[in-house]
Structure formats: structure tokens, C-alpha cells
Design a protein around this motif. Structure first.
Motif, mmCIF file in Angstrom:
data_model
loop_
_atom_site.group_PDB
_atom_site.id
_atom_site.type_symbol
_atom_site.label_atom_id
_atom_site.label_comp_id
_atom_site.label_asym_id
_atom_site.label_seq_id
_atom_site.Cartn_x
_atom_site.Cartn_y
_atom_site.Cartn_z
ATOM 1 N N PHE A 81 0.825 -1.207 0.000
ATOM 2 C CA PHE A 81 0.000 0.000 0.000
ATOM 3 C C PHE A 81 0.862 1.260 0.000
ATOM 4 C CE2 PHE A 81 -2.851 -2.989 2.233
ATOM 5 C CZ PHE A 81 -4.005 -2.834 1.484
ATOM 6 N N ALA A 82 0.746 2.060 -1.048
ATOM 7 C CA ALA A 82 1.318 3.403 -1.013
ATOM 8 C C ALA A 82 0.506 4.199 0.002
ATOM 9 C CB ALA A 82 1.227 4.045 -2.391
ATOM 10 N N HIS A 83 1.112 5.183 0.592
ATOM 11 C CA HIS A 83 0.479 6.131 1.511
ATOM 12 C C HIS A 83 0.203 5.562 2.904
ATOM 13 C CE1 HIS A 83 -1.623 9.682 2.822
ATOM 14 N NE2 HIS A 83 -2.758 9.037 2.991
ATOM 15 N N LEU A 84 0.129 4.258 3.079
ATOM 16 C CA LEU A 84 -0.213 3.715 4.396
ATOM 17 C C LEU A 84 0.797 4.106 5.479
ATOM 18 C CD1 LEU A 84 -2.023 2.149 6.298
ATOM 19 C CD2 LEU A 84 -0.979 0.013 5.455
ATOM 20 N N ASP B 222 1.734 7.472 10.306
ATOM 21 C CA ASP B 222 2.438 8.573 10.979
ATOM 22 C C ASP B 222 1.459 9.674 11.376
ATOM 23 O OD1 ASP B 222 4.873 7.286 10.648
ATOM 24 O OD2 ASP B 222 5.574 8.624 9.044
ATOM 25 N N LYS B 223 0.549 10.006 10.472
ATOM 26 C CA LYS B 223 -0.415 11.067 10.775
ATOM 27 C C LYS B 223 -1.387 10.626 11.870
ATOM 28 C CE LYS B 223 -1.986 12.002 6.668
ATOM 29 N NZ LYS B 223 -2.748 12.749 5.661
ATOM 30 N N ALA B 224 -1.786 9.374 11.864
ATOM 31 C CA ALA B 224 -2.670 8.870 12.923
ATOM 32 C C ALA B 224 -1.950 8.894 14.269
ATOM 33 C CB ALA B 224 -3.141 7.453 12.584
ATOM 34 N N ARG B 225 -0.696 8.499 14.287
ATOM 35 C CA ARG B 225 0.067 8.551 15.547
ATOM 36 C C ARG B 225 0.188 9.983 16.049
ATOM 37 N NH1 ARG B 225 4.315 4.091 13.363
ATOM 38 N NH2 ARG B 225 3.244 2.260 14.231
ATOM 39 N N ALA B 226 0.436 10.906 15.136
ATOM 40 C CA ALA B 226 0.528 12.315 15.523
ATOM 41 C C ALA B 226 -0.831 12.835 16.001
ATOM 42 C CB ALA B 226 1.049 13.148 14.356
ATOM 43 N N GLY C 85 0.510 -0.366 18.539
ATOM 44 C CA GLY C 85 1.220 -1.395 17.790
ATOM 45 C C GLY C 85 2.156 -0.823 16.739
ATOM 46 N N GLY C 86 3.038 -1.662 16.260
ATOM 47 C CA GLY C 86 3.963 -1.273 15.204
ATOM 48 C C GLY C 86 3.303 -1.331 13.834
ATOM 49 N N ASP C 87 4.037 -0.935 12.830
ATOM 50 C CA ASP C 87 3.506 -0.902 11.469
ATOM 51 C C ASP C 87 2.955 -2.248 11.020
ATOM 52 O OD1 ASP C 87 4.276 1.755 11.355
ATOM 53 O OD2 ASP C 87 5.786 1.468 9.799
ATOM 54 N N LEU C 88 3.668 -3.328 11.302
ATOM 55 C CA LEU C 88 3.220 -4.643 10.849
ATOM 56 C C LEU C 88 1.889 -5.039 11.475
ATOM 57 C CD1 LEU C 88 3.775 -7.027 9.043
ATOM 58 C CD2 LEU C 88 5.112 -8.050 10.901
ATOM 59 N N ILE D 102 -0.398 -3.013 12.524
ATOM 60 C CA ILE D 102 -1.429 -2.148 11.943
ATOM 61 C C ILE D 102 -1.778 -2.632 10.543
ATOM 62 C CG2 ILE D 102 -1.942 0.201 11.152
ATOM 63 C CD1 ILE D 102 -0.169 1.132 13.588
ATOM 64 N N LEU D 103 -0.787 -3.048 9.766
ATOM 65 C CA LEU D 103 -1.051 -3.612 8.442
ATOM 66 C C LEU D 103 -1.948 -4.841 8.573
ATOM 67 C CD1 LEU D 103 -0.670 -3.993 5.377
ATOM 68 C CD2 LEU D 103 1.453 -5.254 5.933
ATOM 69 N N GLN D 104 -1.628 -5.724 9.500
ATOM 70 C CA GLN D 104 -2.450 -6.920 9.692
ATOM 71 C C GLN D 104 -3.883 -6.540 10.043
ATOM 72 O OE1 GLN D 104 -0.125 -9.060 8.070
ATOM 73 N NE2 GLN D 104 -1.643 -10.305 9.092
ATOM 74 N N TRP D 105 -4.033 -5.533 10.892
ATOM 75 C CA TRP D 105 -5.360 -5.072 11.274
ATOM 76 C C TRP D 105 -6.112 -4.528 10.049
ATOM 77 C CZ3 TRP D 105 -7.998 -0.547 10.885
ATOM 78 C CH2 TRP D 105 -9.202 -0.481 11.579
ATOM 79 N N VAL D 106 -5.427 -3.736 9.227
ATOM 80 C CA VAL D 106 -6.046 -3.178 8.008
ATOM 81 C C VAL D 106 -6.527 -4.309 7.107
ATOM 82 C CG1 VAL D 106 -5.516 -1.964 5.837
ATOM 83 C CG2 VAL D 106 -4.858 -0.946 8.023
ATOM 84 N N LEU D 107 -5.678 -5.287 6.871
ATOM 85 C CA LEU D 107 -6.046 -6.395 5.983
ATOM 86 C C LEU D 107 -7.201 -7.215 6.551
ATOM 87 C CD1 LEU D 107 -2.475 -7.498 4.874
ATOM 88 C CD2 LEU D 107 -4.191 -6.287 3.482
ATOM 89 N N THR D 108 -7.203 -7.418 7.843
ATOM 90 C CA THR D 108 -8.270 -8.182 8.502
ATOM 91 C C THR D 108 -9.595 -7.434 8.484
ATOM 92 O OG1 THR D 108 -6.673 -9.280 9.931
ATOM 93 C CG2 THR D 108 -8.958 -9.263 10.686
ATOM 94 N N ASN D 109 -9.542 -6.108 8.591
ATOM 95 C CA ASN D 109 -10.756 -5.314 8.714
ATOM 96 C C ASN D 109 -11.224 -4.671 7.416
ATOM 97 O OD1 ASN D 109 -11.583 -5.182 11.734
ATOM 98 N ND2 ASN D 109 -9.351 -5.139 11.670
ATOM 99 N N ALA D 110 -10.491 -4.887 6.330
ATOM 100 C CA ALA D 110 -10.946 -4.387 5.029
ATOM 101 C C ALA D 110 -12.296 -5.023 4.714
ATOM 102 C CB ALA D 110 -9.928 -4.728 3.942
ATOM 103 N N THR D 111 -13.134 -4.302 3.996
ATOM 104 C CA THR D 111 -14.478 -4.806 3.726
ATOM 105 C C THR D 111 -14.483 -5.976 2.753
ATOM 106 O OG1 THR D 111 -14.772 -3.103 2.043
ATOM 107 C CG2 THR D 111 -15.656 -2.642 4.243
#
Length: 150
Positions: free
Chosen positions: A22-25, A30-34, A74-77, A79-88
Motif C-alpha cells: 500500500f502506497a500512503h499507508l 504517521d499522521k494517525a500517531r501524531a 502497535g507497530g507498522d506490521l 497495523i497492516l495486519q489489522w487493516v487487511l483483517t478489517n478491510a471490507t
């Protein structure tokens, strides 16, 4: 592991940096953490950001849901796992790659964004004919915002 990101002292990662294809992820993370640490500075998160909205529309999750996950620390990985699991829907690697290629090369996502971008490009001094996509603009803007010269 510290997951606080202070975007008042440095820019988020380039939108070109990829995570799970994913580009931009990484920039979005970073923006979500901020956002969670209230150090977003001049950056925008969620519905206020064109690129964020496109990511959330593609994935089918909300900005608030990602923010809640990021606030868990959590770390980037993870969060990536969460994104993939929660994608529609399940996303195949070639779909992620195609979306990332599209978003990286789009000059603007709406008529208003394209008009703004044309005005911005014309205002650069010295002229920058190499800045023709939103990603190129963000890279230049991040660099200039923290002391670089365009």
C-alpha cells in the motif's frame, strides 16, 4: 516501542513508502500517531485529507477505526495486519499494487484539487516542471516545510 510521532518537528513518511504494497499507508500511520498525541501540526488526518479519504474508500474502513487501532500502540506490521483483517473485502496483491500505482500517479482527485494543484504548480519559484502529481507535491512540500529549498 514508542509510537508517538511529532509532525511539528519532522514530516510524515513520503506517500511513496509502501507497507504491504500500500502506497500512503506508512504516511497515514504517521499522521494517525501524531493525531493521537496531538502533534499533527499542519498536516491533516482522515476526511480532511484527499489521500486519506481515497485509502479509506479503497479499504472500506473509517478514519476513526484506524485511529483507534493506532492508539493501541502497535507497530507498522500489526497495523497492516489489522487493516487487511478489517478491510471490507479481501484484497489481492495485484489489486493493492494497481491502486498504489494509480494513487501515486494521479495529478488530482477532484476538479477542485486539480485546479488548486495547477495554481500551486504555477506558483513554484523557481518553476518545477517535475512536480506533476500529488505525491511529488507532498514530497517537495514536506522538504520545504522543514527547511529545504525547492
Amino acid at each position: 516501542m514508542t509510537t508517538n510521532t511529532d509532525l511539528t518537528t519532522r514530516p510524515p513518511r513520503s506517500p511513496r513508502v509502501r507497507l504491504g504494497g500500500f502506497a500512503h499507508l506508512p504516511r497515514l500511520i504517521d499522521k494517525a500517531r501524531a493525531q493521537t498525541s496531538q502533534t499533527l501540526g499542519v498536516y491533516e488526518y482522515g476526511d480532511a485529507s484527499l489521500l486519506d479519504r481515497e485509502f479509506f474508500r479503497f479499504i472500506g474502513i473509517t478514519a476513526d477505526a484506524l485511529l483507534a487501532e493506532v492508539s493501541r500502540g502497535g507497530g507498522d506490521l500489526s497495523i497492516l495486519q489489522w487493516v487487511l483483517t478489517n478491510a471490507t473485502r479481501s484484497l489481492l496483491p495485484h489489486e493493492i499494487a494497481a491502486w498504489s500505482h494509480w494513487i501515486e500517479n494521479v495529478p488530482g482527485l477532484s476538479t477542485e484539487a486539480r485546479a488548486w494543484f495547477a495554481e500551486f504548480s504555477a506558483s513554484l519559484e523557481p518553476p518545477r516542471p517535475d512536480v506533476s502529481t500529488l505525491f511529488e507535491y507532498l514530497d517537495v512540500d514536506d522538504y520545504v516545510r522543514f527547511g529545504g529549498q525547492a
